[in-house]
Design a protein around this motif. Structure first.
Motif, PDB file in Angstrom:
ATOM      1  N   LEU A  55       0.837  -1.196   0.000  1.00 62.46           N
ATOM      2  CA  LEU A  55       0.000   0.000   0.000  1.00 62.46           C
ATOM      3  C   LEU A  55       0.874   1.249   0.000  1.00 62.46           C
ATOM      4  O   LEU A  55       1.957   1.260   0.597  1.00 62.46           O
ATOM      5  CB  LEU A  55      -0.907   0.035   1.228  1.00 62.46           C
ATOM      6  N   SER A  56       0.386   2.290  -0.632  1.00 62.56           N
ATOM      7  CA  SER A  56       1.034   3.591  -0.582  1.00 62.56           C
ATOM      8  C   SER A  56       0.138   4.522   0.224  1.00 62.56           C
ATOM      9  O   SER A  56      -1.062   4.628  -0.064  1.00 62.56           O
ATOM     10  CB  SER A  56       1.231   4.150  -1.999  1.00 62.56           C
ATOM     11  N   ILE A  57       0.688   5.164   1.245  1.00 66.98           N
ATOM     12  CA  ILE A  57      -0.119   6.053   2.083  1.00 66.98           C
ATOM     13  C   ILE A  57       0.570   7.404   2.271  1.00 66.98           C
ATOM     14  O   ILE A  57       1.801   7.505   2.210  1.00 66.98           O
ATOM     15  CB  ILE A  57      -0.411   5.446   3.471  1.00 66.98           C
ATOM     16  N   HIS A  58      -0.238   8.435   2.480  1.00 66.19           N
ATOM     17  CA  HIS A  58       0.247   9.744   2.910  1.00 66.19           C
ATOM     18  C   HIS A  58      -0.156   9.848   4.376  1.00 66.19           C
ATOM     19  O   HIS A  58      -1.356   9.819   4.692  1.00 66.19           O
ATOM     20  CB  HIS A  58      -0.391  10.857   2.088  1.00 66.19           C
ATOM     21  N   TYR A  59       0.844   9.996   5.257  1.00 60.39           N
ATOM     22  CA  TYR A  59       0.577   9.879   6.696  1.00 60.39           C
ATOM     23  C   TYR A  59       1.102  11.087   7.460  1.00 60.39           C
ATOM     24  O   TYR A  59       2.179  11.615   7.171  1.00 60.39           O
ATOM     25  CB  TYR A  59       1.224   8.607   7.238  1.00 60.39           C
ATOM     26  N   PHE A  60       0.306  11.499   8.462  1.00 60.38           N
ATOM     27  CA  PHE A  60       0.700  12.587   9.355  1.00 60.38           C
ATOM     28  C   PHE A  60       1.078  11.987  10.701  1.00 60.38           C
ATOM     29  O   PHE A  60       0.245  11.385  11.381  1.00 60.38           O
ATOM     30  CB  PHE A  60      -0.441  13.586   9.533  1.00 60.38           C
ATOM     31  N   ALA A  61       2.356  12.123  11.071  1.00 66.37           N
ATOM     32  CA  ALA A  61       2.844  11.590  12.348  1.00 66.37           C
ATOM     33  C   ALA A  61       2.665  12.632  13.438  1.00 66.37           C
ATOM     34  O   ALA A  61       3.199  13.748  13.335  1.00 66.37           O
ATOM     35  CB  ALA A  61       4.310  11.194  12.222  1.00 66.37           C
TER      36      ALA A  61
END
Length: 315
Positions: free
Chosen positions: A155-161
């Motif tokens: 999967l490819s994700i855009h994530y906010f840590a």
């Protein structure tokens, strides 16, 4: 459950999977392996085309199917309740798929059960918590994630840590999802960090299947959680509390490592994984007169020790 009902249920169980282990049947119906073998033999004598392989399990010859299964009123009610949960706690795609399945379930119900569901439909509601999740529901993340798990696709994700307030794009290998304290979580192998990570779905702003298959054999979700507990030196604690105080534990139990709960002998049995036993003991003592420790015994000794100190200082 009488034997006829059990044998019918075993047949349905066998049809639910490609291969079913005898030990799984024994665990589900709380019977011995000897009883399982006897019940399976009864099915074979009734003409059910079963295939059994030592050390593997039982399977039904491909192409064999039971006539349409009739659901009990209690089972149908459970489906309706689950539909309410799906509507509030999952993404639109999962909700629509479940609604479609519910139409098929309703189609095979007897008229009396259909009328019963219609009568109680407006009397079951699931209200969202005051702590609302900001999951980008238009992404249908659960369906994408579950497809990735089933097809072993990256999967490819855009994530906010949250810890460093940074956004990043990552390629991950999904392991499993779970729902806890009003949030959906995804456990996955992160190629950017070269380690397993816990991604909260409300912090994912974009997600997609890459089409790349991964070959790594990851642990299932239960194995991963168990492994994490051992690596972090967490101790399993099991307690039982009176039902009357269940509502008062709510948020507190999560802060103390809550894992699961079930009803046992009229009480609520709760399982925790904690890395701070003394803190857990002090929390539990708030409800001491309405709680009991199942395990470990060392917890009981710690409570006796603290109780003795309190008595000595106030005598």
């Amino acid at each position: 459950m009488n034997r006829i009902d059990r044998i019918s249920a075993i047949l349905i169980h066998l049809q639910s999977r490609r291969v079913v282990k005898a030990s799984d049947i024994a665990d589900r119906f709380n019977i011995s392996l000897r009883t399982v073998y006897r019940d399976v033999k009864t099915l074979e004598e009734a003409g059910i085309p079963l295939i059994g392989e030592a050390g593997v399990g039982y399977s039904i010859m491909d192409g064999y199917r039971l006539p349409p299964v009739m659901f009990t009123r209690e089972e149908a009610t459970a489906f309706l309740t689950a539909e309410k949960l799906m509507e509030k706690l999952t993404d639109p795609s999962s909700d629509e798929n479940y609604k479609s399945a519910m139409y098929k379930i309703r189609s095979v119900l007897r008229m009396a059960e259909k009328d019963f569901l219609d009568n109680i439909d407006g009397h079951i509601e699931v209200l969202k918590s005051r702590r609302t999740s900001n999951t980008q529901l238009y992404l249908n993340p659960l369906q994408v994630i579950l497809k990735g798990i089933g097809e072993r696709t990256v999967l490819s994700i855009h994530y906010f840590a949250m810890h460093n307030q940074q956004r990043s794009e990552r390629c991950i290998e999904p392991v499993g999802v779970f729902y806890q304290d009003n949030y959906w979580h995804l456990i996955a192998w992160c190629r950017l960090r070269t380690d397993y990570r816990d991604f909260r779905l409300d912090r994912i702003s974009d997600i997609s299947l890459t089409g790349e298959r991964f070959k790594t054999l990851h642990p299932n979700l239960k194995e991963y959680i168990s492994r994490q507990a051992k690596e972090r030196n967490l101790e399993e604690v099991i307690i039982r509390v009176e039902k009357s105080i269940g509502p008062y534990l709510n948020e507190q139990k999560y802060y103390n490592g809550f894992v699961s709960e079930r009803e046992v002998d009229g009480m609520i049995e709760m399982t925790f994984l904690t890395g701070f036993v003394e803190g857990f003991v002090r929390w539990l003592m708030m409800y001491g007169d309405m709680a009991m420790i199942v395990s470990p015994c060392s917890l009981k000794e710690k409570i006796k020790e603290l109780s003795g100190i309190i008595m000595a200082r106030n005598s």
